[in-house]
Write an enzyme that holds these catalytic residues in place. Sequence first.
Site, PDB file in Angstrom:
ATOM      1  N   HIS A 158      90.279  -6.358 -12.617  1.00 31.43           N
ATOM      2  CA  HIS A 158      90.389  -4.904 -12.523  1.00 31.43           C
ATOM      3  C   HIS A 158      90.272  -4.445 -11.072  1.00 31.43           C
ATOM      4  O   HIS A 158      89.883  -5.214 -10.187  1.00 31.43           O
ATOM      5  CB  HIS A 158      89.297  -4.225 -13.361  1.00 31.43           C
ATOM      6  CG  HIS A 158      87.910  -4.507 -12.847  1.00 31.43           C
ATOM      7  ND1 HIS A 158      87.272  -5.701 -13.041  1.00 31.43           N
ATOM      8  CD2 HIS A 158      87.058  -3.743 -12.109  1.00 31.43           C
ATOM      9  CE1 HIS A 158      86.089  -5.674 -12.454  1.00 31.43           C
ATOM     10  NE2 HIS A 158      85.925  -4.498 -11.884  1.00 31.43           N
ATOM     11  N   ASP A 203      88.288  -1.191  -9.235  1.00 33.46           N
ATOM     12  CA  ASP A 203      87.221  -0.302  -9.694  1.00 33.46           C
ATOM     13  C   ASP A 203      87.683   1.135  -9.911  1.00 33.46           C
ATOM     14  O   ASP A 203      88.338   1.729  -9.054  1.00 33.46           O
ATOM     15  CB  ASP A 203      86.049  -0.318  -8.711  1.00 33.46           C
ATOM     16  CG  ASP A 203      85.266  -1.623  -8.811  1.00 33.46           C
ATOM     17  OD1 ASP A 203      85.308  -2.276  -9.868  1.00 33.46           O
ATOM     18  OD2 ASP A 203      84.611  -1.987  -7.814  1.00 33.46           O
ATOM     19  N   HIS A 259      89.489  -7.686  -8.668  1.00 37.30           N
ATOM     20  CA  HIS A 259      88.415  -8.671  -8.709  1.00 37.30           C
ATOM     21  C   HIS A 259      87.985  -8.910 -10.145  1.00 37.30           C
ATOM     22  O   HIS A 259      88.329  -8.146 -11.051  1.00 37.30           O
ATOM     23  CB  HIS A 259      87.227  -8.236  -7.849  1.00 37.30           C
ATOM     24  CG  HIS A 259      86.638  -6.927  -8.274  1.00 37.30           C
ATOM     25  ND1 HIS A 259      87.224  -5.722  -7.977  1.00 37.30           N
ATOM     26  CD2 HIS A 259      85.535  -6.634  -8.989  1.00 37.30           C
ATOM     27  CE1 HIS A 259      86.507  -4.744  -8.473  1.00 37.30           C
ATOM     28  NE2 HIS A 259      85.465  -5.259  -9.114  1.00 37.30           N
ATOM     29  N   ARG A 291      75.543  -2.442  -6.145  1.00 39.88           N
ATOM     30  CA  ARG A 291      76.854  -2.030  -5.633  1.00 39.88           C
ATOM     31  C   ARG A 291      76.863  -0.566  -5.228  1.00 39.88           C
ATOM     32  O   ARG A 291      76.352   0.276  -5.963  1.00 39.88           O
ATOM     33  CB  ARG A 291      77.932  -2.234  -6.699  1.00 39.88           C
ATOM     34  CG  ARG A 291      79.337  -2.092  -6.142  1.00 39.88           C
ATOM     35  CD  ARG A 291      80.388  -2.138  -7.234  1.00 39.88           C
ATOM     36  NE  ARG A 291      80.777  -0.792  -7.626  1.00 39.88           N
ATOM     37  CZ  ARG A 291      81.437  -0.501  -8.732  1.00 39.88           C
ATOM     38  NH1 ARG A 291      81.762  -1.447  -9.598  1.00 39.88           N
ATOM     39  NH2 ARG A 291      81.771   0.740  -9.010  1.00 39.88           N
TER      40      ARG A 291
HETATM   41  O1  AKG Z   1      79.579  -8.923 -10.619  1.00 35.95           O
HETATM   42  C1  AKG Z   1      80.641  -9.110 -10.030  1.00 35.95           C
HETATM   43  O2  AKG Z   1      80.935 -10.167  -9.485  1.00 35.95           O
HETATM   44  C2  AKG Z   1      81.639  -7.999  -9.972  1.00 35.95           C
HETATM   45  C3  AKG Z   1      81.282  -6.902 -10.919  1.00 35.95           C
HETATM   46  C4  AKG Z   1      82.209  -5.752 -10.760  1.00 35.95           C
HETATM   47  O3  AKG Z   1      83.283  -5.731 -11.295  1.00 35.95           O
HETATM   48  C5  AKG Z   1      81.832  -4.673  -9.858  1.00 35.95           C
HETATM   49  O4  AKG Z   1      80.694  -4.602  -9.398  1.00 35.95           O
HETATM   50  O5  AKG Z   1      82.695  -3.830  -9.571  1.00 35.95           O
HETATM   51 FE   FE2 Z   2      84.439  -4.074 -10.515  1.00 36.55          FE
END
Ligand code: AKG
Ligand code: FE2
Length: 291
Positions: free
Chosen positions: A106, A108, A259, A275
Amino acid sequence: MGITVKRLSYGIGAEVLGADLTRPMSDEAIAQIRKAWIDNGIVLIRDQDITPEQHIAFSRRFGVLDDHSALFKYRHPEHAEIFIVTTRPNADGSPSNTRETGVNWHSDMSYTLRPAMGSLLYCLEIPEVGGDTQFANMYLAYDTLSNGFKRLIEPLQAVHTYAWAIHDTEKGRNPEFAKAHIAVNPPVTQPMVRVHPETGRKTLYVSEGVTTHIAGMTHAESQAILQPLFAHAVRPEFTYRHHWRLHDLIMWDNRCAMHKALRDRLPGTHRHMHRTTILGEPSGALYQEAQ
Ligand SMILES: O=C(O)CCC(=O)C(=O)O
Ligand SMILES: [Fe+2]
């Protein structure tokens, strides 16, 4: 010490060396990091022992931060700018709501009218084995399509929905969870080919995790076009797979990279990440069924 930049792979990514996020950074250093990010889609900065405040302050140098109201259940209790991705169980022993976050490819917040420009994921705990994240270069995905396929998809809009993002996870089988999130995030359409606002380059903007179908087409018609694109977009040579170390920070550009969090931890081991999310340019429109 000056900033230097080293490519991580053929497909995508660079490591930025010589940055210290615990200290105020000059505009020049930020501009160098920003350039590395624009040029390479993702940047990795290692060995940063930072507080949530320092993570937020660094992120703010690149744009306005999201307060994660679309993902309200996972916010840090004291910092709305931090979204917690963790496999650690909740205080009452129940499983973490974010243990499956991002397990399908996806970009984000593509399921919103203002998808994220950038995301900065910071590692606070990582098992020795696994917990990897994979990234894919969507410029390369677009550039390597045939001219015929490019012409076919260029005028099309695809439907992106959070419902789809959780369709094959345990949360997807929890109707209450799904209902609460879809009420906040109704389906939207996004152009299948997006122009990156800073580089002017075209990118493929559909993802297996979030794109359900093409506006104005049946499910079967849509899948005939989308499935080959999903497979093509993540060809191994377009990707980089990151094995996290404690205190790694990766900043990715959602406008040209996808990602996916790999479910490759050994049982009984945990991973804990913070994040921040930089708001992007408005794109897309609310989806009307009759399109
Ligand atoms: O945990 C991860 O490696 C990515 C998770 C994710 O898609 C994000 O934090 O946007
Ligand atoms: Fe993500």
